[in-house]
Scaffold this active site. Structure first.
Site, PDB file in Angstrom:
ATOM      1  N   SER A 167       0.858  -1.188   0.000  1.00  0.00           N
ATOM      2  CA  SER A 167       0.000   0.000   0.000  1.00  0.00           C
ATOM      3  C   SER A 167       0.890   1.232   0.000  1.00  0.00           C
ATOM      4  O   SER A 167       2.006   1.207   0.551  1.00  0.00           O
ATOM      5  CB  SER A 167      -0.878   0.021   1.258  1.00  0.00           C
ATOM      6  OG  SER A 167      -1.515   1.282   1.388  1.00  0.00           O
ATOM      7  N   TYR A 180      -1.814   0.171  10.252  1.00  0.00           N
ATOM      8  CA  TYR A 180      -1.964  -0.310   8.873  1.00  0.00           C
ATOM      9  C   TYR A 180      -0.700   0.045   8.069  1.00  0.00           C
ATOM     10  O   TYR A 180      -0.149  -0.799   7.354  1.00  0.00           O
ATOM     11  CB  TYR A 180      -3.203   0.318   8.235  1.00  0.00           C
ATOM     12  CG  TYR A 180      -3.414  -0.103   6.802  1.00  0.00           C
ATOM     13  CD1 TYR A 180      -3.890  -1.373   6.494  1.00  0.00           C
ATOM     14  CD2 TYR A 180      -3.107   0.764   5.753  1.00  0.00           C
ATOM     15  CE1 TYR A 180      -4.068  -1.766   5.172  1.00  0.00           C
ATOM     16  CE2 TYR A 180      -3.284   0.374   4.435  1.00  0.00           C
ATOM     17  CZ  TYR A 180      -3.764  -0.893   4.151  1.00  0.00           C
ATOM     18  OH  TYR A 180      -3.932  -1.288   2.844  1.00  0.00           O
TER      19      TYR A 180
HETATM   20  N1  NAP Z   1      -8.764  -0.607  -1.180  1.00  0.00           N
HETATM   21  C1  NAP Z   1      -7.708   0.165  -1.094  1.00  0.00           C
HETATM   22  O1  NAP Z   1      -7.770   1.398  -1.209  1.00  0.00           O
HETATM   23  C2  NAP Z   1      -6.347  -0.459  -0.893  1.00  0.00           C
HETATM   24  C3  NAP Z   1      -5.220   0.373  -1.064  1.00  0.00           C
HETATM   25  C4  NAP Z   1      -3.958  -0.156  -0.897  1.00  0.00           C
HETATM   26  C5  NAP Z   1      -3.817  -1.486  -0.565  1.00  0.00           C
HETATM   27  N2  NAP Z   1      -4.914  -2.280  -0.392  1.00  0.00           N
HETATM   28  C6  NAP Z   1      -4.701  -3.665  -0.011  1.00  0.00           C
HETATM   29  O2  NAP Z   1      -5.251  -4.503  -1.012  1.00  0.00           O
HETATM   30  C7  NAP Z   1      -5.622  -5.743  -0.423  1.00  0.00           C
HETATM   31  C8  NAP Z   1      -7.053  -6.085  -0.821  1.00  0.00           C
HETATM   32  O3  NAP Z   1      -7.895  -5.082  -0.283  1.00  0.00           O
HETATM   33  P1  NAP Z   1      -9.314  -4.735  -0.919  1.00  0.00           P
HETATM   34  O4  NAP Z   1      -9.326  -3.291  -1.176  1.00  0.00           O
HETATM   35  O5  NAP Z   1      -9.635  -5.667  -2.019  1.00  0.00           O
HETATM   36  O6  NAP Z   1     -10.242  -4.992   0.362  1.00  0.00           O
HETATM   37  P2  NAP Z   1     -11.531  -5.910   0.560  1.00  0.00           P
HETATM   38  O7  NAP Z   1     -12.463  -5.726  -0.574  1.00  0.00           O
HETATM   39  O8  NAP Z   1     -12.003  -5.633   1.939  1.00  0.00           O
HETATM   40  O9  NAP Z   1     -10.939  -7.408   0.487  1.00  0.00           O
HETATM   41  C9  NAP Z   1     -10.129  -7.933   1.496  1.00  0.00           C
HETATM   42  C10 NAP Z   1      -9.949  -9.417   1.260  1.00  0.00           C
HETATM   43  O10 NAP Z   1      -9.113  -9.951   2.303  1.00  0.00           O
HETATM   44  C11 NAP Z   1      -9.764 -11.109   2.835  1.00  0.00           C
HETATM   45  N3  NAP Z   1      -9.435 -11.322   4.239  1.00  0.00           N
HETATM   46  C12 NAP Z   1      -9.482 -10.405   5.246  1.00  0.00           C
HETATM   47  N4  NAP Z   1      -9.160 -10.995   6.406  1.00  0.00           N
HETATM   48  C13 NAP Z   1      -8.900 -12.302   6.121  1.00  0.00           C
HETATM   49  C14 NAP Z   1      -8.532 -13.433   6.904  1.00  0.00           C
HETATM   50  N5  NAP Z   1      -8.361 -13.327   8.231  1.00  0.00           N
HETATM   51  N6  NAP Z   1      -8.359 -14.617   6.281  1.00  0.00           N
HETATM   52  C15 NAP Z   1      -8.540 -14.742   4.947  1.00  0.00           C
HETATM   53  N7  NAP Z   1      -8.887 -13.714   4.159  1.00  0.00           N
HETATM   54  C16 NAP Z   1      -9.074 -12.512   4.738  1.00  0.00           C
HETATM   55  C17 NAP Z   1     -11.241 -10.811   2.688  1.00  0.00           C
HETATM   56  O11 NAP Z   1     -11.970 -12.013   2.806  1.00  0.00           O
HETATM   57  P3  NAP Z   1     -13.582 -11.975   3.169  1.00  0.00           P
HETATM   58  O12 NAP Z   1     -14.166 -10.876   2.326  1.00  0.00           O
HETATM   59  O13 NAP Z   1     -14.044 -13.326   2.746  1.00  0.00           O
HETATM   60  O14 NAP Z   1     -13.686 -11.686   4.617  1.00  0.00           O
HETATM   61  C18 NAP Z   1     -11.269 -10.193   1.300  1.00  0.00           C
HETATM   62  O15 NAP Z   1     -11.264 -11.190   0.320  1.00  0.00           O
HETATM   63  C19 NAP Z   1      -5.415  -5.590   1.077  1.00  0.00           C
HETATM   64  O16 NAP Z   1      -4.181  -6.168   1.429  1.00  0.00           O
HETATM   65  C20 NAP Z   1      -5.374  -4.086   1.268  1.00  0.00           C
HETATM   66  O17 NAP Z   1      -4.607  -3.727   2.395  1.00  0.00           O
HETATM   67  C21 NAP Z   1      -6.177  -1.797  -0.550  1.00  0.00           C
END
Ligand code: NAP
Length: 281
Positions: A167, A180
């Site tokens: 991130s 985070y």
């Molecule tokens: N969105 C942003 O702006 C952003 C920016 C920079 C980096 N990121 C990073 O990108 C990645 C994906 O984020 P996203 O935006 O796609 O968020 P998201 O839509 O909330 O998806 C998060 C994913 O992680 C899974 N997860 C969370 N806790 C878990 C656990 N204990 N065991 C197994 N799976 C788990 C969730 O599974 P369930 O849904 O089944 O619970 C979901 O599939 C993350 O690492 C986040 O930090 C996001």
């Protein structure tokens, strides 16, 4: 209890045990895309991970998908020929079960995309122990544990790639996201160190660094994205970056690319960076 693993749209997938090399990084994009492999994607039940699964599937990769929510994971699998393994990665030995399942399903792994993650926003002093344990465990520890399980198989095969989703917060530190940011900074330094360590093994490490992505991430952390910049990008754009990192062997990809600029400014002129950050947040 974890839900039962299942398969969707992968006829004969478990029969194939011959290691397939990752596409050669010197090939033009088109040629690389014609030689897809096998991939394990975490976080595939939502947002970026689901988009990565759809993208890799469209390129012909055979997939194993993990997330916690079995229903949403099945939805992703319906759009991406894949076997699914719904489980909470913080459960004891979950990474071992997931890796075993993946190897049984697709025979070998060319690619691991570690996308699972959670956010938390607010003042550090108000953060509960439970909340910061979860952020550190999901974002950092489960990622490291899974890489530790998958890596020996790739090294033995002499090829493969690990793509870690970091991130921008892990590169510059974001106010209200101290833990985070720390978790993602640790992932970034881990990627660097591991890349050095794996030189000569045929296994590569990529770090994909998104800024703000339009996913349920913010809603789930309980605090909406409140800034105007950087503007959220669609998860498909990050999925494209993951795909490019995988097939072209990129070490580090920022999404969008201009976000590398504040990181560079912080590196060469930290005082100026701090003044700008204080002014513009
Ligand atoms: N969105 C942003 O702006 C952003 C920016 C920079 C980096 N990121 C990073 O990108 C990645 C994906 O984020 P996203 O935006 O796609 O968020 P998201 O839509 O909330 O998806 C998060 C994913 O992680 C899974 N997860 C969370 N806790 C878990 C656990 N204990 N065991 C197994 N799976 C788990 C969730 O599974 P369930 O849904 O089944 O619970 C979901 O599939 C993350 O690492 C986040 O930090 C996001």
């Amino acid at each position: 209890m974890p839900h039962a693993p299942s398969r969707a749209g992968t006829p004969g997938a478990s029969d194939t045990r011959t290691p397939a090399p990752l596409p050669d990084v010197r090939e033009p994009p088109g040629a690389a895309a014609q030689r897809p492999g096998t991939a394990l994607v975490t976080g595939a039940s939502s947002g970026i991970g689901a988009a990565v699964a759809r993208r890799l599937s469209a390129e012909g990769w055979r997939l194993v998908l993990n997330g916690r929510d079995a229903g949403r994971l099945a939805e992703t699998a319906a759009h991406a020929a894949a076997a699914v393994f719904p489980e909470d990665l913080t459960r004891p030995a979950a990474e071992r079960r997931l890796t075993r399942f993946a190897l049984d399903e697709v025979g070998h792994l060319d690619l691991l995309v570690a996308c699972a993650g959670v956010g938390w926003a607010g003042d550090f002093a108000t953060m509960t122990r439970r909340a910061f344990d979860e952020v550190m465990e999901v974002n950092l520890l489960t990622t490291l544990r899974l890489v530790r399980q998958v890596l020996p198989h790739m090294v033995e095969a002499g090829s493969g790639r690990v793509v870690l989703v970091g991130s921008l917060a892990g590169a510059v530190g974001v106010r209200g996201e101290a833990v985070y940011s720390a978790s993602k900074a640790a992932v970034a330094v881990f990627a660097d160190a591991l890349r050095h360590e794996l030189r000569g093994t045929g296994v590569g490490v990529s770090l994909v660094v998104p800024g703000v992505v339009d996913t349920p991430f913010f809603e789930r952390r309980g605090a909406p994205y409140a800034r105007t910049r950087p503007r959220p990008v669609p998860p498909e754009r990050v999925a494209d970056a993951v795909w490019r990192a995988a097939v072209r062997g990129r070490d580090e990809v920022y999404v969008p690319a201009w976000l590398r600029l504040p990181v560079r400014v912080r590196g060469v002129a930290p005082g100026l960076y701090r003044r700008l950050a204080a002014t513009f947040g």
